[in-house]
Motif scaffolding. Sequence first.
Motif, PDB file in Angstrom:
ATOM      1  N   LEU A   1      37.895  55.007  -2.111  1.00 14.31           N
ATOM      2  CA  LEU A   1      38.942  55.162  -1.269  1.00 14.31           C
ATOM      3  C   LEU A   1      40.022  53.799  -1.119  1.00 14.31           C
ATOM      4  O   LEU A   1      39.999  52.346  -1.287  1.00 14.31           O
ATOM      5  CB  LEU A   1      38.155  55.560   0.246  1.00 14.31           C
ATOM      6  CG  LEU A   1      37.522  56.613  -0.085  1.00 14.31           C
ATOM      7  CD1 LEU A   1      36.471  56.814   1.797  1.00 14.31           C
ATOM      8  CD2 LEU A   1      38.014  57.985  -0.739  1.00 14.31           C
ATOM      9  N   ARG A   2      41.468  54.471  -0.576  1.00 14.62           N
ATOM     10  CA  ARG A   2      42.588  53.208   0.235  1.00 14.62           C
ATOM     11  C   ARG A   2      42.256  53.551   1.149  1.00 14.62           C
ATOM     12  O   ARG A   2      42.836  54.455   2.292  1.00 14.62           O
ATOM     13  CB  ARG A   2      43.714  53.792  -0.244  1.00 14.62           C
ATOM     14  CG  ARG A   2      43.393  53.445  -1.988  1.00 14.62           C
ATOM     15  CD  ARG A   2      44.520  53.586  -2.869  1.00 14.62           C
ATOM     16  NE  ARG A   2      45.511  52.297  -2.496  1.00 14.62           N
ATOM     17  CZ  ARG A   2      46.442  52.269  -1.840  1.00 14.62           C
ATOM     18  NH1 ARG A   2      47.146  53.477  -1.558  1.00 14.62           N
ATOM     19  NH2 ARG A   2      47.620  51.505  -1.764  1.00 14.62           N
ATOM     20  N   VAL A   3      42.346  52.444   3.006  1.00  9.14           N
ATOM     21  CA  VAL A   3      42.122  52.335   3.806  1.00  9.14           C
ATOM     22  C   VAL A   3      43.174  51.113   4.318  1.00  9.14           C
ATOM     23  O   VAL A   3      43.337  50.246   3.593  1.00  9.14           O
ATOM     24  CB  VAL A   3      40.843  52.004   4.769  1.00  9.14           C
ATOM     25  CG1 VAL A   3      41.151  51.607   6.522  1.00  9.14           C
ATOM     26  CG2 VAL A   3      39.966  53.311   4.592  1.00  9.14           C
TER      27      VAL A   3
ATOM     28  N   VAL B   1      34.325  49.874   1.684  1.00  2.67           N
ATOM     29  CA  VAL B   1      34.905  50.946   0.861  1.00  2.67           C
ATOM     30  C   VAL B   1      35.957  49.826   0.032  1.00  2.67           C
ATOM     31  O   VAL B   1      36.033  48.788   0.051  1.00  2.67           O
ATOM     32  CB  VAL B   1      35.688  50.687   2.112  1.00  2.67           C
ATOM     33  CG1 VAL B   1      37.404  51.615   2.110  1.00  2.67           C
ATOM     34  CG2 VAL B   1      35.075  51.469   3.040  1.00  2.67           C
ATOM     35  N   GLY B   2      36.562  50.544  -0.880  1.00  6.20           N
ATOM     36  CA  GLY B   2      37.223  50.378  -1.697  1.00  6.20           C
ATOM     37  C   GLY B   2      38.533  49.403  -2.126  1.00  6.20           C
ATOM     38  O   GLY B   2      38.772  48.165  -2.221  1.00  6.20           O
ATOM     39  N   GLU B   3      38.950  49.566  -1.065  1.00  4.74           N
ATOM     40  CA  GLU B   3      40.840  49.091  -1.277  1.00  4.74           C
ATOM     41  C   GLU B   3      41.026  48.478   0.565  1.00  4.74           C
ATOM     42  O   GLU B   3      41.444  50.251   1.425  1.00  4.74           O
ATOM     43  CB  GLU B   3      41.481  49.805  -1.582  1.00  4.74           C
ATOM     44  CG  GLU B   3      42.872  48.725  -1.329  1.00  4.74           C
ATOM     45  CD  GLU B   3      44.139  49.541  -2.482  1.00  4.74           C
ATOM     46  OE1 GLU B   3      45.471  48.923  -2.080  1.00  4.74           O
ATOM     47  OE2 GLU B   3      43.907  50.451  -3.139  1.00  4.74           O
ATOM     48  N   VAL B   4      40.513  47.785   1.162  1.00  4.82           N
ATOM     49  CA  VAL B   4      40.924  47.632   2.719  1.00  4.82           C
ATOM     50  C   VAL B   4      42.774  46.687   2.155  1.00  4.82           C
ATOM     51  O   VAL B   4      42.458  45.549   1.935  1.00  4.82           O
ATOM     52  CB  VAL B   4      40.348  47.190   3.800  1.00  4.82           C
ATOM     53  CG1 VAL B   4      40.461  47.515   4.908  1.00  4.82           C
ATOM     54  CG2 VAL B   4      38.491  47.985   3.378  1.00  4.82           C
ATOM     55  N   ASP B   5      43.629  47.471   2.552  1.00  7.44           N
ATOM     56  CA  ASP B   5      44.889  46.408   2.933  1.00  7.44           C
ATOM     57  C   ASP B   5      45.328  46.611   4.551  1.00  7.44           C
ATOM     58  O   ASP B   5      45.058  46.947   5.200  1.00  7.44           O
ATOM     59  CB  ASP B   5      46.422  47.913   2.902  1.00  7.44           C
ATOM     60  CG  ASP B   5      47.262  47.030   2.658  1.00  7.44           C
ATOM     61  OD1 ASP B   5      47.716  45.841   2.053  1.00  7.44           O
ATOM     62  OD2 ASP B   5      48.182  47.784   2.636  1.00  7.44           O
TER      63      ASP B   5
END
Length: 403
Positions: free
Chosen positions: A131-133, A154-158
């Motif tokens: 997921l991307r959050v 969570v794989g990508e947290v921007d």
Amino acid sequence: MHPMVKPALRRGWRDLNTVQFGMTPAHALTLGPVDTATGSFLDLLDGTRGLALLREEGRRMDLPDGHVDRLVERLARAGLLDDARGGGPEAADLRERKEVLDRLRPDLAALSLLTSEPGDAIEHLTVRRRLRVQVRGAGRVGAVLAALLSGAGVGEVDVRDGGRVEPGDIAPGGLPAEAVGERRDESARRAVRRAAPGPAPRRGPGPPAEADTPGFSLVIIAPRDDVSVHAPDPSAAEPLIVSGTPHLYAGVVEGTGVVGPLVLPGETGCAGCLHQERTDRDPAWPRLVAQWHSGRRRAARACDVTLATTVAGLAAAHALIFLDGRTPSSAGARWEVSVPTLQWHARPVWPHSACPCGAAEKGKQEHISEDRGTHATMAVQHSQEFCRTTDAARLAGTWRAHV
């Protein structure tokens, strides 16, 4: 299948024939009647044996033919079993990354309490890693929240924010003291990387993102500006409404922490609905908001570090519930807590007919369908039920498209 009694549930005997799995009312189950031999056999359901070997062990313990299969089926039906090798190829890959899985084992155990089918928990964990959050805001709430999501797998947290880190931005679990003077977004992203249990799986090639499509499963709006927490700007979320991107609000204003609403565009009340409803109740509301935004900048805003951390934790929990395919109680509602009483209250955010988000119009259409005898659920009912249920059966099909 390698059956395993869910390790998150402690086991105890209520009497000579009844076993209780779990301690708390939310998750405890009893199983009976259970004889002594079957009770001993339960210890073998630890994920190290397949069904064939378990049947052999059962015969060795003089259990009747078919008893092992019936027991396994009964435990699985009750939601008490996991599969130590289930979850598919991605789960198998995660198990090989021992250092990553060891970090996530407490989260995996917690997920097992929310899933019924063996192997579902680790499958949910592998989905999280894809997921991307995005978190908008890197203050005492946003930076901690982003790190928590990263630490939960969570794989990508921007993280997006402007300016440079100030001493008042520092918080345990978020931005460290040595970050003062650095760019906020860069420092927050480093905190996210430090919190991650390991690198996320590589993404395969996909279609290019449209200019107006953020491409995130969820956007969390956690502004450092207390006015934006209390009175979120509807225009700031317009691109999210247009692209259909779910978004969650969180923050601290004065001595009050806020989590929600979780906005499911076209389904639940949004920031615009909240603004319209407040204006209906108080005609002076727009005037007050304008004054708050244009007022003189204060040296420091009230943001108690413990309250900010509490808000970040609860917001992250609501976000994970949604990302795992359920509907948290913040959908269509704002959860608020104020010092010193620290009692949480849910305040519904109803779809408003004057808001262009379309949630109120959809509610009218569903109301008409309900009157005609269809099985559609009214949007107003959704807003009420979001505060007391985690049944996301209908919405899951819509919003998993963003995963």
